[in-house]
Structures are given as C-alpha cells and as structure tokens.
Write a protein that holds these residues in place. Structure first.
Motif, PDB file in Angstrom:
ATOM      1  N   UNK A 107       0.826  -1.181  -0.127  1.00  0.00           N
ATOM      2  CA  UNK A 107      -0.011  -0.061  -0.122  1.00  0.00           C
ATOM      3  C   UNK A 107       0.836   1.358  -0.199  1.00  0.00           C
ATOM      4  N   UNK A 108       2.229   1.231  -0.061  1.00  0.00           N
ATOM      5  CA  UNK A 108       3.115   2.422  -0.061  1.00  0.00           C
ATOM      6  C   UNK A 108       4.436   1.682  -0.435  1.00  0.00           C
ATOM      7  N   UNK A 109       5.375   2.630  -1.126  1.00  0.00           N
ATOM      8  CA  UNK A 109       6.474   2.448  -1.466  1.00  0.00           C
ATOM      9  C   UNK A 109       7.513   3.779  -1.157  1.00  0.00           C
ATOM     10  N   UNK A 115       4.845 -13.062  -6.994  1.00  0.00           N
ATOM     11  CA  UNK A 115       4.090 -12.790  -7.852  1.00  0.00           C
ATOM     12  C   UNK A 115       3.166 -11.803  -7.416  1.00  0.00           C
ATOM     13  N   UNK A 116       3.026 -10.523  -7.983  1.00  0.00           N
ATOM     14  CA  UNK A 116       2.199  -9.598  -7.471  1.00  0.00           C
ATOM     15  C   UNK A 116       1.629  -8.744  -8.566  1.00  0.00           C
ATOM     16  N   UNK A 117       0.332  -8.157  -8.477  1.00  0.00           N
ATOM     17  CA  UNK A 117      -0.534  -7.374  -9.363  1.00  0.00           C
ATOM     18  C   UNK A 117      -0.451  -6.095  -8.911  1.00  0.00           C
ATOM     19  N   UNK A 118       0.338  -5.259  -9.673  1.00  0.00           N
ATOM     20  CA  UNK A 118       0.547  -3.736  -8.907  1.00  0.00           C
ATOM     21  C   UNK A 118      -0.567  -2.869  -8.888  1.00  0.00           C
ATOM     22  N   UNK A 119      -0.398  -2.382  -7.654  1.00  0.00           N
ATOM     23  CA  UNK A 119      -1.572  -1.539  -6.904  1.00  0.00           C
ATOM     24  C   UNK A 119      -1.635  -0.239  -7.282  1.00  0.00           C
ATOM     25  N   UNK A 120      -2.767   0.564  -7.058  1.00  0.00           N
ATOM     26  CA  UNK A 120      -2.713   2.038  -7.303  1.00  0.00           C
ATOM     27  C   UNK A 120      -2.377   2.616  -5.937  1.00  0.00           C
ATOM     28  N   UNK A 121      -0.902   3.308  -5.891  1.00  0.00           N
ATOM     29  CA  UNK A 121      -0.423   3.895  -4.949  1.00  0.00           C
ATOM     30  C   UNK A 121      -0.508   5.391  -4.915  1.00  0.00           C
ATOM     31  N   UNK A 122      -0.581   5.862  -3.429  1.00  0.00           N
ATOM     32  CA  UNK A 122      -0.417   7.479  -3.373  1.00  0.00           C
ATOM     33  C   UNK A 122       0.683   8.002  -3.654  1.00  0.00           C
ATOM     34  N   UNK A 134       5.842   5.139   4.258  1.00  0.00           N
ATOM     35  CA  UNK A 134       5.053   5.746   5.143  1.00  0.00           C
ATOM     36  C   UNK A 134       4.008   6.649   4.661  1.00  0.00           C
ATOM     37  N   UNK A 135       4.859   7.671   4.011  1.00  0.00           N
ATOM     38  CA  UNK A 135       4.072   8.769   3.607  1.00  0.00           C
ATOM     39  C   UNK A 135       3.210   8.700   2.164  1.00  0.00           C
ATOM     40  N   UNK A 136       3.757   7.525   1.462  1.00  0.00           N
ATOM     41  CA  UNK A 136       3.238   6.887   0.271  1.00  0.00           C
ATOM     42  C   UNK A 136       1.776   6.257   0.633  1.00  0.00           C
TER      43      UNK A 136
END
Length: 340
Positions: free
Chosen positions: A17-19, A333-340, A74-76
C-alpha cells in the motif's frame, strides 16, 4: 540440501500500500575507479552493465538509508504507524544489536516488534514473505518491510572483480492485511536455499567462527570472496526456476507477465534470466546501470524507480525474483496496485 516453500494460500494476504526509496547523494562513476583497478570504463560496462553507483558518505550507515526509505513509504501509504518492522540486510550498522529496532525508534515507532533478516540478495523477498505470514496469522494488520544495504563496504576496494559491482541504497514497502485477489496482494511465493554451496559467496572474517579460532584475519578475508562463474550459473538457473514456479502457480503464461523484476546483480545475469524464462528484454526492469548491486535493497529500489518513472501501472502483473549468498533464492508474484 535445498528447502523450498511455495504457496498462494492464506487469508488475509499482504497487500502493498506504499513504497519509498533512498539513495545516497554521492555518486561514483566508472571512470573514478577504473584507473585504480587498472581497467577501462568499457571493461566494467561490458562485464557488468554498470555505469555508476551511489555510495554513503563517511559517518553514515545502513540505518540512515533504511529510515529515510521507510519514512517515504509511510508517506506514500498515508500512515504514521505500523504494527511491525522487518529489515532485510547483510550490512547492518553493527553485528549487535540489529538495525531494525534503531530504525523503528528513529521513525517514532518504538515499542513495535522490529528485527533483521539476512538472506543476502534474496533478503527483501524473504522479509516480505515473513511479513505476509505475520499478517496472515492475524497478529498484525500493517507492517513495514525494508531492504537496506551499505554494500560498498563489502568488496575489497582493490579487487577488480568485485569492487565495481556494489552500491548503497534502501527501498521499503508498507503492507497491510487484505484480500488475496486485490491489487497489490503478494500472491505465489517461493523461498529456497542451498547451504552446501555457501562458500561461493562469503566474507570469511568477522563472525563467530573466526573469533572463536582466535586468528588474526588476513586482509582478503575481511572482504567478499566470490566464485563469479559458478555464482553466475547458479543465479540464472535458480531465478529462472523460481520465476517459472510462481508463474505456474498463478496460471500466468509468459505473455501474461507484464514485468520481470530481478535482483539487480549485473546486466548479464538479468538478460540471461529473462531470456531463459522467455521474457522479452523490454519487459525486464533494469536499473543496475545507475545503482549497481545493492543486494537486499535491489528489488524495492527497482520497483520504486519503475513506479516513479511511470513504467508500472495498476493491474500490471509482475514477477519478482532474486538470488544471493547462502545460497538463497526467492520469487513472488504481485499485481501492481494504485499507490498514493
């Protein structure tokens, strides 16, 4: 003997949920080290694909990079607190204590469980899998997973075979408990090791074995010793096998994989692994030319770089894979999420 775990089960799943990422400001280009090593810049580039590397200034260390990368993650994610923190590193600030509690305190997260994982270049995927397990157990709902390294401290600066290879950096992701079928969920994952070949990549001095022996280490024993050709063959074979295993588990064909993000060891290994899997070069994320080999930081740095540059889009199917000392290897494996 090899040990392997492969699973897509477990609810809740770990969802990214953040990077965040952090590279030292100091940049060392090939021409700055070529003369010292009595090689040419072309020699370095052709063998490694590396053009430059980021290196810490004197007085800084792994925890500095880890703290900043985690702060940005964390900010992301829009969070100021998580339930746990795991750092993957083979270059901690000190042999004792671990680096993770220090980073947690500096982030204002004192009191949460925080610990280090050392699986060398596979470390981030090991730590991410551990984090997924903590979430799946229902013990925590959020966590920070960091890959952070000061790898410029590992090779002999006068060894032409290893000195050009490494750089410093950190990447971090925030994970939360979520559904296995939602974007960002860590899906199929594989971990493996083969300690019978541990001597292929080793720093002989500095650990308990050398201290108990009471010997004064030779200069070369204080730095990384690597059997390059054998490591190359193992890296390509293990990352290929691991990637194909998670693709099979997900039911993804080669055509359905949008991106391969391999451990950024060197360009030749990345190219050979992509070719063996059947992934075209244009669908393999590569930033080793700009950051060199950052060990456990390599995959999150590559992901953060690709996301920032606009290469990654929500819904992209991504295979992550790594190989390192131990020997260890991993894939996910991961499907890329929408990140802030």
């Amino acid at each position: 003997m090899s040990t392997v775990e492969l699973s897509t089960s477990g609810t809740p799943a770990a969802v990214v949920t953040g990077i965040g990422a952090c590279l030292p400001e100091r940049v060392i280009k090939n021409d700055e080290i070529a003369e010292r090593l009595d090689v040419t810049t072309d020699w370095i580039r052709e063998r490694t694909g590396i053009e430059q590397r980021h290196v810490l200034e004197p007085g800084a260390s792994t925890s500095d990079l880890a703290t900043e990368a985690a702060r940005r993650a964390l900010e992301s994610a829009g969070l100021d607190r998580v339930g746990f923190l795991v750092i993957a590193t083979c270059t901690p600030d000190h042999s004792i204590p671990g680096t993770a509690p220090v980073v947690a305190a500096r982030l204002g997260l004192g009191g949460i469980p925080a610990f280090d994982v050392n699986a060398a270049c596979s470390g981030f995927l090991y730590a991410l899998t551990i984090g997924a397990g903590l979430l799946a157990a229902g013990t925590y709902t959020t966590g920070l997973v960091i890959g952070a390294e000061a790898m410029s401290t590992v090779p002999d600066p006068d060894d032409r075979m290893t000195a050009p290879l490494f750089g410093d950096g950190a990447g971090a992701v925030v994970i939360r408990a979520g559904r296995p079928d939602e974007p960002g969920a860590l899906a199929a994952r594989l971990l493996g090791s083969d300690g019978e070949q541990a001597d292929l990549l080793v720093v002989p001095a500095g650990g308990a074995r050398q201290r108990v022996a009471g010997t004064v280490p030779e200069r070369a024993e204080q730095y990384l010793q690597m059997q390059g050709r054998v490591v190359y063959r193992n890296a390509v074979a293990r990352m290929t096998e691991a990637s194909q295993a998670v693709m099979n588990e997900m039911g993804w064909s080669v055509e359905e994989v949008d991106w391969l993000v391999g451990h950024q060891a060197n360009k030749r290994i990345l190219d050979a692994t992509a070719a063996a899997i059947g992934i075209p070069p244009e669908r393999a994320i590569v930033n080793v030319d700009r950051v060199a080999n950052t060990s456990a930081a390599s995959i999150p740095l590559a992901l953060a770089d690709a996301a920032e540059s606009g290469l990654l889009h929500p819904g992209d199917r991504i295979v992550l894979t790594a190989f390192g000392a131990g020997l260890t290897w991993a894939a996910a494996a991961i499907t890329w999420p929408e990140l802030g």
